[in-house]
Design a protein around this motif. Structure first.
Motif, PDB file in Angstrom:
ATOM      1  N   ALA A 185       0.921  -1.188  -0.027  1.00  0.00           N
ATOM      2  CA  ALA A 185      -0.110  -0.047  -0.310  1.00  0.00           C
ATOM      3  C   ALA A 185       0.973   1.317  -0.025  1.00  0.00           C
ATOM      4  O   ALA A 185       0.656   2.265  -0.426  1.00  0.00           O
ATOM      5  CB  ALA A 185      -0.885  -0.190   1.364  1.00  0.00           C
ATOM      6  N   ARG A 186       2.095   1.034   0.840  1.00  0.00           N
ATOM      7  CA  ARG A 186       2.647   2.309   0.874  1.00  0.00           C
ATOM      8  C   ARG A 186       3.531   2.760  -0.371  1.00  0.00           C
ATOM      9  O   ARG A 186       3.783   3.865  -0.768  1.00  0.00           O
ATOM     10  CB  ARG A 186       4.020   2.005   1.721  1.00  0.00           C
ATOM     11  CG  ARG A 186       4.265   3.349   2.791  1.00  0.00           C
ATOM     12  CD  ARG A 186       5.289   2.456   4.061  1.00  0.00           C
ATOM     13  NE  ARG A 186       6.633   2.009   3.234  1.00  0.00           N
ATOM     14  CZ  ARG A 186       7.518   2.589   3.065  1.00  0.00           C
ATOM     15  NH1 ARG A 186       7.833   3.633   3.294  1.00  0.00           N
ATOM     16  NH2 ARG A 186       8.647   1.817   2.700  1.00  0.00           N
ATOM     17  N   THR A 187       3.850   1.727  -1.481  1.00  0.00           N
ATOM     18  CA  THR A 187       4.240   1.909  -2.790  1.00  0.00           C
ATOM     19  C   THR A 187       3.239   2.741  -3.860  1.00  0.00           C
ATOM     20  O   THR A 187       3.633   3.176  -4.558  1.00  0.00           O
ATOM     21  CB  THR A 187       4.980   0.813  -3.266  1.00  0.00           C
ATOM     22  OG1 THR A 187       4.024  -0.295  -3.505  1.00  0.00           O
ATOM     23  CG2 THR A 187       6.069   0.210  -2.548  1.00  0.00           C
ATOM     24  N   ARG A 188       1.982   2.261  -3.471  1.00  0.00           N
ATOM     25  CA  ARG A 188       0.989   2.918  -4.403  1.00  0.00           C
ATOM     26  C   ARG A 188       0.316   3.936  -3.767  1.00  0.00           C
ATOM     27  O   ARG A 188      -0.501   4.677  -4.782  1.00  0.00           O
ATOM     28  CB  ARG A 188       0.082   1.685  -4.528  1.00  0.00           C
ATOM     29  CG  ARG A 188       0.435   0.201  -4.704  1.00  0.00           C
ATOM     30  CD  ARG A 188       1.039   0.095  -6.270  1.00  0.00           C
ATOM     31  NE  ARG A 188       2.112  -0.643  -6.169  1.00  0.00           N
ATOM     32  CZ  ARG A 188       2.627  -0.896  -7.334  1.00  0.00           C
ATOM     33  NH1 ARG A 188       1.950  -0.873  -8.296  1.00  0.00           N
ATOM     34  NH2 ARG A 188       3.831  -1.693  -7.158  1.00  0.00           N
ATOM     35  N   TYR A 189       0.235   4.333  -2.434  1.00  0.00           N
ATOM     36  CA  TYR A 189      -0.491   5.344  -2.208  1.00  0.00           C
ATOM     37  C   TYR A 189       0.446   6.616  -1.310  1.00  0.00           C
ATOM     38  O   TYR A 189       1.458   5.984  -0.875  1.00  0.00           O
ATOM     39  CB  TYR A 189      -1.632   4.858  -1.276  1.00  0.00           C
ATOM     40  CG  TYR A 189      -2.567   4.097  -1.962  1.00  0.00           C
ATOM     41  CD1 TYR A 189      -3.483   4.472  -2.959  1.00  0.00           C
ATOM     42  CD2 TYR A 189      -2.455   2.691  -1.777  1.00  0.00           C
ATOM     43  CE1 TYR A 189      -4.462   3.529  -3.572  1.00  0.00           C
ATOM     44  CE2 TYR A 189      -3.287   1.832  -2.336  1.00  0.00           C
ATOM     45  CZ  TYR A 189      -4.165   2.141  -3.256  1.00  0.00           C
ATOM     46  OH  TYR A 189      -4.978   1.534  -3.830  1.00  0.00           O
ATOM     47  N   GLN A 190       0.065   7.716  -1.368  1.00  0.00           N
ATOM     48  CA  GLN A 190       0.593   8.680  -0.824  1.00  0.00           C
ATOM     49  C   GLN A 190       0.584   8.555   0.595  1.00  0.00           C
ATOM     50  O   GLN A 190       1.858   8.843   1.461  1.00  0.00           O
ATOM     51  CB  GLN A 190       0.257  10.218  -1.108  1.00  0.00           C
ATOM     52  CG  GLN A 190       1.089  10.397  -2.627  1.00  0.00           C
ATOM     53  CD  GLN A 190       0.250  11.178  -3.392  1.00  0.00           C
ATOM     54  OE1 GLN A 190      -1.047  11.476  -3.244  1.00  0.00           O
ATOM     55  NE2 GLN A 190       0.663  11.868  -4.567  1.00  0.00           N
ATOM     56  N   ASN A 191      -0.671   8.602   1.248  1.00  0.00           N
ATOM     57  CA  ASN A 191      -0.774   8.304   2.767  1.00  0.00           C
ATOM     58  C   ASN A 191      -1.316   7.127   3.038  1.00  0.00           C
ATOM     59  O   ASN A 191      -2.371   6.675   2.371  1.00  0.00           O
ATOM     60  CB  ASN A 191      -2.155   9.358   3.277  1.00  0.00           C
ATOM     61  CG  ASN A 191      -1.375  10.851   3.107  1.00  0.00           C
ATOM     62  OD1 ASN A 191      -0.354  10.973   3.266  1.00  0.00           O
ATOM     63  ND2 ASN A 191      -2.455  11.606   2.398  1.00  0.00           N
ATOM     64  N   VAL A 192      -0.573   6.345   3.860  1.00  0.00           N
ATOM     65  CA  VAL A 192      -1.267   5.066   4.193  1.00  0.00           C
ATOM     66  C   VAL A 192      -1.080   5.216   5.848  1.00  0.00           C
ATOM     67  O   VAL A 192      -0.485   5.308   6.520  1.00  0.00           O
ATOM     68  CB  VAL A 192       0.153   3.810   3.847  1.00  0.00           C
ATOM     69  CG1 VAL A 192      -0.549   2.569   4.243  1.00  0.00           C
ATOM     70  CG2 VAL A 192      -0.099   4.090   2.331  1.00  0.00           C
ATOM     71  N   GLU A 193      -2.206   4.625   6.126  1.00  0.00           N
ATOM     72  CA  GLU A 193      -2.473   4.447   7.706  1.00  0.00           C
ATOM     73  C   GLU A 193      -2.674   2.947   7.942  1.00  0.00           C
ATOM     74  O   GLU A 193      -3.159   2.229   7.415  1.00  0.00           O
ATOM     75  CB  GLU A 193      -3.540   5.222   8.215  1.00  0.00           C
ATOM     76  CG  GLU A 193      -3.228   6.818   8.134  1.00  0.00           C
ATOM     77  CD  GLU A 193      -4.145   7.701   8.835  1.00  0.00           C
ATOM     78  OE1 GLU A 193      -4.950   7.173   9.789  1.00  0.00           O
ATOM     79  OE2 GLU A 193      -4.351   8.830   8.621  1.00  0.00           O
TER      80      GLU A 193
END
Lengths: 477, 408
Positions: free
Chosen positions: B250-258
């Motif tokens: 998710a971190r590689t695809r999106y700017q904000n990951v929670e």
């Protein structure tokens, strides 16, 4: 440490060192010194000091490895790096102190003298080296940039060629027989001797000389043999093999004379520095640095240490022989200096150690032989009275190219299907099987057909066959 | 004998970094080698749960330089202090990482370790997945104004946007069209004689600026784990490596990951990462409680219009049987809200298992973004993860019938 010296300082000391170099009778090529920083030094180390060198990823790997070690303080950088060329080129690190630079300059002149005069370097054509390396680099870059070849295919050949580059002739003082001479010898060996008593002797069986066999005599130059006998290779591939072979033959003399050469340079920098009448602070630093260089490394062999002690011993034995030595060998025929100069010309490590490393010196150096047992290294022999010969034998096997197994091509057409047969001269040490298998894979890439290797594994004759299906180990019947 | 001293080159250009190309080539080889061994590497303890700039050691094969070297029964000679005795142990066999050809090198196994930063490793991992913009469609994005940017030219505009170069070029064009010759650097007298040819309004060109929009994307990874008594350390470890991969993905695809951590046994609660992985619980299992909690969190904080929701649940599949109905219903609801909802059943080979399997019961779920994975041992983690994303690659695909993940 920023440089507390100028080029003028170096030139001043260089002049005084040169006076000493000439007084001691060293005969050198012209010398060039380049001032560099640590990054350039790391770069120079990765490419063996050559100003131009063909590209290959292994040099990048070597650079990163050195840099990591250096950055983490595991290993320092050499004070000096000098290449065998005419004029000789040496690098001086900008960060080093004046004392180290003076020491290095003195050290470099002795290396330079050794390169110029030792017989093993006779074939290296020192005056053309830098240009030759540049030309080779240009050729390799040309192939890399050629759209019909490209970096991947060039690398595949270089990877494979590097794997066997050291399997070539080791002593360039011995001439290789030409094919015509080999043929002549084969015929001669098969020709019956002239026998004046022919009529009463039973005629011996005539053996036909195997003149169709390739090679007639075992050929130790693996790369050249493949280059000349694999018709499927393209011109650029042949050229790459030549390039790798030529570089290996250029560097082999340095591997074969490591102890002599470093010892020689250390001996002379010691002599020169002591005769320079250095100011006290420089002299103190010199003593510290010199002792760091010749300090024995526990659990390893320091070529500077051993070489330095041996050269010192040679000189002492000629100039101040003990009564025992005179009783055993008679009065020395020449003085020590002349003896040293003769030895530096006609020996290499293996003969140098064989001739001049005696039991007393071995005890002084605290030499011992070890062998791996399980996960541990265990001392098998120390240099005591019966043991020193054995230790010396082990040592002689491991110096110079001793760590590289001796291989030769025996047959280029094994079983009539163009399988390449190699023979390993087994000297008690087995090959590392996994490495051998992968190296055979590289050879197969170059040869284009199956490759077999005769060797001894755990005291049994074995033939490793490398084919498309992988490796099989057979015991020849 | 002549001697030359060459001073240190003062300009950077003369001190070129000659090994740069070869280092790059080597780096590439290392990356390739890692890619080939990715399945072994991702399950390594040292990789899971580290921060991105950390250097990890990964074992790689294949970029060694092989030569003929001596093997096990070759010894050597060393110098000692003179007190060495026969039979004494003087050291250990050189370990991995030593280079072939060096004295005393006896490598045992054919691999050596290299250092690599975790971020680089993760790059390589997801490069390996070859996912061409797969989640674009599913990705929920928000437009955020971000000032202006340049886009082409126009004839009207304000002074500060005047593009002088284009304006001058236009004037020259017009002049040539009028029959004049382009001005050469002529003698000053002739230039003076020349007729004036002033700028026209038509020559003027202005840079055009348009308001810039940036698509921002947010993702939340909801990690739900069964922490009932039957989840032992090994199972938690496997779950952890799975969550780690999902988070990194998710971190590689999106700017904000929670990240949201929900642990449940018969009741569910939201916990910190540390508690999530390290705190042991006991008790029965009600999977629906975990799902309800997740739904609650999503409704409260992560509206699916604005967030890409990835939920993943790890359990050993041992559910309180009366709860199955509720769990199934909650799972269906989660599927509607999430980009991807995954269920991983962790059953280490050695563990005795006689109870029920939720995986079989979840086969009833028909949503295309639902995926189940069976993990039996470490090496299943990577292929399992891949198959999970395979499902995302084909949104709307039929519910997974196969339990076993395909080999990656």
């Amino acid at each position: 440490m920023s440089a507390a010296w100028t080029i003028a300082d170096l030139e001043h000391w260089n002049e005084r060192i040169q006076e000493q170099v000439e007084a001691f009778g060293l005969s050198c090529y012209a010398q060039e010194f380049e001032i560099c920083d640590h990054n350039q030094m790391l770069g120079a180390m990765a490419y063996h000091g050559m100003p131009a060198h063909y590209p290959h990823w292994s040099y990048g790997k070597s650079f990163e490895r050195q840099k990591t070690l250096y950055d983490h303080g595991v290993s320092g950088l050499p004070y000096e790096m000098v290449i065998n060329s005419d004029p000789s080129i040496a690098y001086l690190m900008r960060e080093n102190s004046l004392c180290l630079q003076v020491l290095t300059i003195a050290h470099v002149y002795a290396h330079n003298d050794f390169f110029r005069n030792n017989f093993t370097f006779g074939h290296t054509e020192a005056d053309r080296v830098v240009g030759a390396f540049k030309t080779r680099a240009d050729r390799v870059r040309g192939y890399v940039e050629d759209p019909s070849i490209g970096v991947d295919r060039v690398e595949a050949v270089l990877d494979a060629a590097h794997a066997v580059s050291l399997h070539t002739r080791r002593n360039f003082g011995i001439r290789k027989r030409t094919p015509a001479e080999q043929r002549e010898r084969a015929v001669e060996a098969a020709t019956p001797r002239h026998d004046p008593w022919q009529q009463i002797h039973q005629a011996g069986e005539l053996a036909e000389p195997e003149l169709a066999r390739v090679p007639l005599e075992p050929d130790p130059d693996l790369l050249l043999f493949i280059r000349d006998h694999n018709p499927a290779l393209e011109d650029w591939q042949r050229d790459l093999l030549t390039i790798v072979h030529d570089e290996a033959t250029y560097f082999i003399p340095q591997m074969e004379t490591k102890i002599m050469n470093e010892g020689w340079a250390t001996y002379w920098h010691h002599q020169i520095m002591n005769s320079l009448e250095l100011p006290q602070d420089l002299h103190m630093e010199f003593l510290v640095r010199h002792n760091q260089v010749v300090r024995p490394t526990p659990g390893d062999l320091n070529p500077y240490h051993i070489g330095f002690r041996l050269w010192q011993d040679i000189r002492r034995r000629h100039d101040e022989p003990t009564a025992e030595e005179i009783a055993e060998h008679g009065e020395p025929e020449t003085d020590g200096r002349a003896a040293m100069f003769a030895i530096r010309e006609c020996d290499r490590d293996i003969s140098f150690l064989r001739r001049f490393l005696g039991p007393d010196m071995m005890r002084e150096l605290g030499l011992y032989a070890y062998e791996p047992q399980g996960e541990e290294l265990v001392v098998t022999r120390v240099a005591d009275d019966p043991g020193w010969r054995e230790v010396k034998e082990v040592l002689l096997r491991s110096v110079g190219l001793g760590g590289v197994p001796v291989m030769a091509v025996r047959d280029a057409d094994l079983g009539g299907n163009r399988t390449l047969l190699l023979h390993h001269d087994h000297d008690g040490r087995d090959l590392h099987l996994d490495f051998a298998e992968r190296t055979l894979g590289h050879l197969r890439t170059l040869w284009g057909r199956d490759v077999a290797l005769d060797t001894v594994l755990e005291c049994k004759l074995r033939r490793l066959c490398c084919s498309a299906d992988g490796i099989t180990i057979e015991s020849p019947g | 004998m002549t001697t030359v001293f060459r001073p240190y080159p003062s300009s950077d250009a003369l001190r070129s970094d000659r090994s740069a190309g070869d280092r790059l080539r080597h780096r590439k080889k290392v990356r390739n080698a890692i890619r080939e061994n990715i399945a072994d590497i991702v399950a390594e303890e040292s990789v899971i749960g580290q921060s991105g700039d950390r250097i990890v050691k990964v074992p790689i094969r294949g970029i060694r330089e092989y030569r003929f070297i001596y093997g096990d029964n070759s010894g050597g000679v060393s110098s000692g202090d003179g007190d060495v005795e026969e039979g004494q142990v003087v050291g250990r066999r050189p370990g991995e990482g030593a280079e072939p050809g060096e004295a005393g090198d006896q490598p045992g196994v054919d691999y050596y370790e290299t250092d690599i930063s975790l971020d680089e490793l993760i790059d390589i991992m997801f490069e390996d997945l070859e996912l061409p913009d797969l989640e674009r469609k599913a990705m929920r994005q928000m437009a955020v104004a971000r000032g202006t940017r340049r886009l082409g030219y126009r004839r009207k505009g304000i002074r500060v946007h005047l593009d002088k170069r284009r304006t001058v070029v236009n004037r020259l064009r017009r002049k040539i069209a009028h029959g004049g010759k382009p001005q050469k650097a002529a003698a000053p007298e002739t230039a003076e004689k020349k007729q004036r040819f002033p700028f026209n309004k038509d020559d003027l060109r202005y840079r055009r600026r348009v308001p810039d929009e940036d698509m921002e994307s947010n993702a939340v990874v909801i990690c739900i784990m069964d922490t009932s008594g039957s989840m032992d350390t090994m199972k938690k470890y496997l779950a952890r490596s799975f969550f780690f991969l999902l988070y990194q993905f998710a971190r590689t695809r999106y700017q904000n990951v929670e990240l949201v951590f929900i642990s449940h046994h018969s009741e569910a609660k939201e916990v910190t990462e540390d508690e999530f992985f390290h705190k042991g619980e006991s008790g029965g299992t009600r999977i629906s409680s975990g799902y309800q909690k997740a739904l609650e969190v999503i409704r409260e904080r992560y509206h699916p219009e604005l967030w890409n929701v990835y939920a993943f649940h790890c359990s050993d599949g041992d559910n309180f049987s009366q709860d199955d109905e509720a769990a199934l219903a909650a799972a269906n609801e989660l599927c509607e809200m999430c980009n991807l909802f995954g269920y991983g059943e962790i059953k280490p080979l050695e563990s005795y298992y006689g109870g029920s399997s939720m995986q079989e019961k979840f086969e009833a779920i028909e949503a295309g973004n639902f995926q189940t994975v069976m993990i039996k041992e470490k090496k299943d983690v990577w292929p399992g993860f891949r198959s999970l994303l395979d499902r995302e690659r084909k949104p709307g695909a039929a519910a997974p019938a196969d339990a076993e993940p395909a080999e990656g």
